[in-house]
Write an enzyme that holds these catalytic residues in place. Structure first.
Site, short mmCIF file in Angstrom:
data_model
loop_
_atom_site.label_atom_id
_atom_site.label_comp_id
_atom_site.label_asym_id
_atom_site.label_seq_id
_atom_site.Cartn_x
_atom_site.Cartn_y
_atom_site.Cartn_z
N ASP A 1 0.93 -1.23 0.13
CA ASP A 1 0.01 0.11 -0.17
C ASP A 1 0.79 1.26 0.05
O ASP A 1 1.86 1.13 0.82
CB ASP A 1 -0.83 -0.03 1.25
N HIS B 1 2.94 2.67 -9.15
CA HIS B 1 2.73 1.20 -9.08
C HIS B 1 3.97 0.69 -9.88
O HIS B 1 4.78 -0.25 -9.62
CB HIS B 1 1.43 1.02 -9.97
N LEU C 1 12.27 -20.04 -3.60
CA LEU C 1 10.96 -19.46 -3.19
C LEU C 1 9.81 -19.55 -3.97
O LEU C 1 9.82 -19.52 -4.86
CB LEU C 1 11.52 -17.99 -3.03
C1 FPP Z 1 -1.91 -0.33 -3.28
O1 FPP Z 1 -1.57 0.93 -3.24
C2 FPP Z 1 -1.39 -0.78 -4.50
C3 FPP Z 1 -1.95 -1.89 -5.39
C4 FPP Z 1 -3.37 -1.72 -5.61
C5 FPP Z 1 -1.14 -2.04 -6.58
C6 FPP Z 1 0.03 -2.99 -6.35
C7 FPP Z 1 0.55 -3.54 -7.48
C8 FPP Z 1 2.02 -3.49 -7.82
C9 FPP Z 1 3.04 -2.93 -7.08
C10 FPP Z 1 2.35 -4.15 -8.88
C11 FPP Z 1 2.80 -5.49 -8.67
C12 FPP Z 1 2.87 -6.47 -9.65
C13 FPP Z 1 3.58 -7.75 -9.68
C14 FPP Z 1 3.64 -8.62 -10.88
C15 FPP Z 1 4.27 -8.15 -8.50
P1 FPP Z 1 -2.48 2.24 -3.58
O2 FPP Z 1 -2.60 2.32 -4.97
O3 FPP Z 1 -3.66 1.89 -2.92
O4 FPP Z 1 -1.93 3.41 -2.79
P2 FPP Z 1 -2.59 4.47 -2.03
O5 FPP Z 1 -3.28 4.03 -0.86
O6 FPP Z 1 -1.36 5.67 -1.86
O7 FPP Z 1 -3.49 5.12 -2.97
#
Ligand code: FPP
Length: 216
Positions: free
Chosen positions: A2, A19, A113
């Site tokens: 997050d 992201h 892993l």
């Molecule tokens: C939450 O932060 C994050 C997500 C919904 C997406 C996480 C996905 C990735 C990092 C890509 C992963 C891909 C692979 C293949 C491992 P948020 O967007 O809710 O952040 P905020 O709370 O600051 O708005």
């Protein structure tokens, strides 16, 4: 994972840039986990609730998963990492679902892993699908073992350590069954800034906890 959106907004960048950076952070943590002998890491990449985001953000995240899986076979091979998936694969775009199936098949023989990607994952959705599978299979004993056997990845062990970054202190529908006795760590760090150093400190904190699983 997050805090990607806030990480980007603080830099006047689009949320999607967060992201992209979040994926780099995930790679760092996965690499370290593989190096130190962690057996399983599960990454919450896209929830069943994340479809509420804009078409652009959803499209970007789907594409990020797709291109990452397409491009990183060498990384997985070198580090002996096996990819698994949890979540409702039938609800994913066909090309993303196909790439997940291909990556899980191609890495199935690796013995280091296990990295499980939770994509279109919600714990309630997983449990509802597990109960439906049980009905379809004609299961008559609703035991903990048979529920476990109908989860998306029955062989995954219970969660030992659950880390949530970004300052929120909730589970957001993640592994509710599997995390029954997980140690919870909530970090204020935004996910793209969560690197190997903080992961090491978190593992040390986990190691210092006393786990009694309800015993005295
Ligand atoms: C939450 O932060 C994050 C997500 C919904 C997406 C996480 C996905 C990735 C990092 C890509 C992963 C891909 C692979 C293949 C491992 P948020 O967007 O809710 O952040 P905020 O709370 O600051 O708005």
């Amino acid at each position: 994972m997050d805090g990607n959106g806030r990480w980007a907004q603080r830099r006047n960048l689009p949320r999607t840039a967060g992201h992209k950076e979040g994926l780099n952070a995930a790679k760092q943590v996965v690499k370290m986990a593989a190096d130190i002998g962690v057996k399983c890491v599960t990454l919450y990449a896209f929830s069943t609730e994340n479809w509420k985001r804009t078409v652009e953000e959803v499209g970007f995240l789907m594409n990020l998963v797709l291109t990452h899986l397409r491009g990183e076979f060498a990384f997985y091979k070198k580090n002996g990492i096996r990819i698994r998936h949890i979540g409702d694969i039938a609800g994913l775009p066909a090309n993303v679902a196909a790439e997940i199936r291909r990556a899980t098949a191609d890495t199935a023989g690796f013995t280091g892993l296990t990295v499980t990607l939770a994509v279109n994952y919600g714990s309630r959705n997983e449990l509802a699908r597990a109960f439906s599978k049980m009905l379809n299979d004609g299961v008559t004993d609703c035991s903990e073992d048979s529920i476990q056997a109908h989860l998306d990845e029955p062989a995954l062990p219970d969660v030992d350590l659950l880390i949530r970054t970004g300052g929120e202190q909730r589970l957001s529908n993640f592994l509710l069954w599997q995390a029954a006795y997980a140690e919870l760590v909530f970090s204020r760090t935004l996910w793209p800034d969560y690197g190997a150093d903080e992961f090491r400190r978190t593992l040390a904190e986990f190691g210092a906890r006393s786990r009694r699983f309800g015993g005295a």
